[in-house]
Design an enzyme around this catalytic site. Structure first.
Site, PDB file in Angstrom:
ATOM      1  N   LYS A 275      -3.420   0.809  -3.208  1.00  0.00           N
ATOM      2  CA  LYS A 275      -2.596   0.435  -2.054  1.00  0.00           C
ATOM      3  C   LYS A 275      -2.441  -1.082  -2.011  1.00  0.00           C
ATOM      4  CE  LYS A 275      -3.221   0.377   2.951  1.00  0.00           C
ATOM      5  NZ  LYS A 275      -2.083  -0.475   3.271  1.00  0.00           N
ATOM      6  N   ARG A 276      -3.480  -1.785  -2.438  1.00  0.00           N
ATOM      7  CA  ARG A 276      -3.419  -3.242  -2.426  1.00  0.00           C
ATOM      8  C   ARG A 276      -2.299  -3.765  -3.343  1.00  0.00           C
ATOM      9  NH1 ARG A 276      -8.314  -6.062  -3.910  1.00  0.00           N
ATOM     10  NH2 ARG A 276      -9.340  -4.120  -3.345  1.00  0.00           N
TER      11      ARG A 276
END
Ligand code: GLU
Length: 542
Positions: A275-276
């Site tokens: 997600k980062r």
């Protein structure tokens, strides 16, 4: 020949990552190609990691993608709780199957493949700390089990007493010593692992009367007559244990075949797509927007404007290739073309530009009327109510420049409202660097909304350079005396500077120095509105 039965077995511990959707998709394709069954099973035995809403999210995500389970979820998208001819193995939530597993754990203890362990959390913590103090790590295995508190080391009557008195014991798998487990993976081929490297995993916990993942997974795959287990590479280290569990139960005959899918990798650098990475580079890693119970939100492909068909297609190509140049596949075509032997062994790098490319292609394939119908509610939200025919004609003209339906507004807002900002010379409409033309308040398309703050510096700084009063006069004259399609001809025949006059007209009409053709713009907004916009600019200049 056994009927093909595969399953997708997510744990509801958070939003389903796009890698998880790909696993579901490959299972679905594999089953459908063989006329088999695709089962959805919810593996929720780890109550500590349970996240409310995650199960619903998984089901909604699969539905959005058009990946419909044959078994496990009913027409209303509910996980089936009671058996029926269509859902013979219900319930499909492992937490609702808890009564099933204990007997299997006990069976393994009775046959000498497992044992009871009574070590308290504190005792295990102490053993861990001691091992670390001497530079090692604590592993519950053939080297340590003889020094720990379990049914292998304690006298029988003590074991009996502890089993009734204590409620925190577990059943552990007795990892055989000195064996090489020979396995086969449909993607990776033969694999062998020495049991000396493996530990005695917990299979069942008295504390919550629940199995761990390993036991529940094997028992359910067996009971649900699963023929192939297709799952992510992160489960490969568990494979020897799973082989040994099938052996311990005497279920080798019906043991499923295994296929471990390659990881999805970051666009740049190494490692798993997270997600980062998405947050940093501006793309989603989840199919749908997710709001966690703690209020954290994550963007989704759906809300970002991807078509489900494009998302499914791009996922299919992440790790699998058809062996041809073809890149665009409908779900049905994927069912025909998919095969596990064309799934790669190494990780698949995610490319956000390629993802957008897929959407662009699907957008172009969509009929103009469909796109107009998708766009309409977005315009209505801005207080605009254009007619669908008009919108369809606009779409036909601009769709080639768009990746998402929401791009239409950025490209062509000035067909609905007078522009409120002016892009400096040379900035392309629709380009990433362009500030979106997005007026704060919805207006009547006829109204003039010149944003003075944005306009003033442009007019003061650049207009003298490019647009002299005589250019304005020429533009007005041309607009007053010709039709949209003869505008250029008129300017030319009156020996006015065509480029300069046209640029000025375009800027007055659209707020940008490039974009749709002037005749096209005028065709939509009409000569009257065009003149109004031009006169307004002239007034502003005094
Ligand atoms: N519950 C596991 C997961 O969350 C399933 C692994 C498997 O398919 O065996 O991914």
């Amino acid at each position: 020949m056994r009927r093909t039965r595969v399953r997708f077995a997510p744990s509801p511990t958070g939003p389903l990552h796009m890698g998880g959707v790909r696993t579901a998709l490959y299972n679905y394709l594999y089953a459908k190609q063989r006329g088999g069954d695709f089962v959805l099973r919810i593996e929720d035995t780890d109550s500590g990691r349970f996240v409310p809403g995650a199960e619903r999210y998984i089901i909604d995500s699969l539905r959005w993608c058009g990946i419909c389970p044959d078994e496990g979820v009913d027409e209303n998208g509910q996980v089936v709780e009671t058996p029926s001819p269509r859902h013979p193995h219900a319930p499909y939530r492992q937490s609702q199957r808890r009564g099933i597993y204990r007997q299997y754990a006990e069976q393994l203890v009775a046959s000498g493949h497992a044992y009871y362990a009574f070590d308290t959390a504190e005792e295990l913590e102490k053993a861990r700390a001691e091992a670390e103090a001497s530079g090692g790590t604590f592993i519950y295995n053939h080297l340590t089990r003889g020094t720990l508190r379990n049914s292998l080391t304690l006298p029988e009557d003590e074991v009996k007493r502890l089993l009734t008195e204590r409620t925190d014991w577990t059943v552990r798998f007795l990892m055989p010593e000195g064996r090489i487990v020979e396995m086969d993976d449909l993607i990776r081929g033969p694999i062998s692992v020495d049991t000396a490297t493996l530990d005695d995993k917990v299979l069942w916990k008295r504390a919550d009367e629940l199995p761990t993942y390993h036991l529940a997974n094997i028992v359910d795959d067996h009971l649900m007559e699963i023929t192939e287990v297709i799952r992510g590479e992160e489960w490969l280290p568990s494979l020897p244990l799973h082989y040994l569990l099938y052996e311990a139960f005497g279920w080798q005959e019906s043991q499923p075949r295994f296929a471990h899918l390659p990881l999805l990798l970051k666009p740049v650098g190494n490692g798993k797509l997270s997600k980062r990475d998405g947050d940093k580079m501006g793309f989603p890693v989840f199919p749908l927007r997710w709001s966690s119970p703690t209020g954290e939100t994550s963007r989704g492909y759906r809300e970002d404007g991807y078509f489900p068909e494009a998302f499914v297609n791009l996922l299919a190509m992440l790790g699998w290739n058809p062996g041809t140049e073809q890149e665009l596949f409908s779900l049905d075509e994927l069912v025909q073309a998919f095969s596990l032997d064309k799934v790669g062994k190494s990780g698949a790098k995610f490319n956000p530009d390629k993802a957008r490319w897929f959407n662009r292609e699907y957008l172009r394939m969509r009929p103009d009327e469909d796109l107009a119908a998708l766009w309409l509610p977005m315009l209505e939200e801005k207080g605009l109510h254009p007619d669908l025919d008009f919108l369809t004609r606009v779409v036909a003209l601009i769709k080639e420049r768009a990746t998402f339906v929401q791009d239409f507004w950025t490209i062509a807002s000035y067909l609905f409202i007078a522009p409120s900002q002016f892009a400096a010379y040379g900035v392309k409409a629709g380009a990433a660097s362009e500030k979106p033309v997005d007026p704060a308040r919805p207006v009547d398309p006829r109204a003039k909304v010149w944003d003075d703050a944005a306009t003033a510096p442009f007019l003061a700084k650049d207009v003298d350079k490019f647009y002299k009063p005589e250019i304005f006069c020429a533009a007005l004259e041309a607009m007053e005396n010709s039709a949209p399609d003869t505008l250029e001809e008129y300017i030319r025949s009156h020996e006015m500077p065509v480029g300069k006059v046209m640029n000025l007209i375009r800027l007055a009409l659209s707020g940008a120095a490039s974009g749709l053709g002037i005749a096209d713009i005028l065709g939509f907004i009409g000569m009257d509105e065009g003149l109004r916009r031009l006169r307004y600019m002239q007034e502003r200049l005094g």
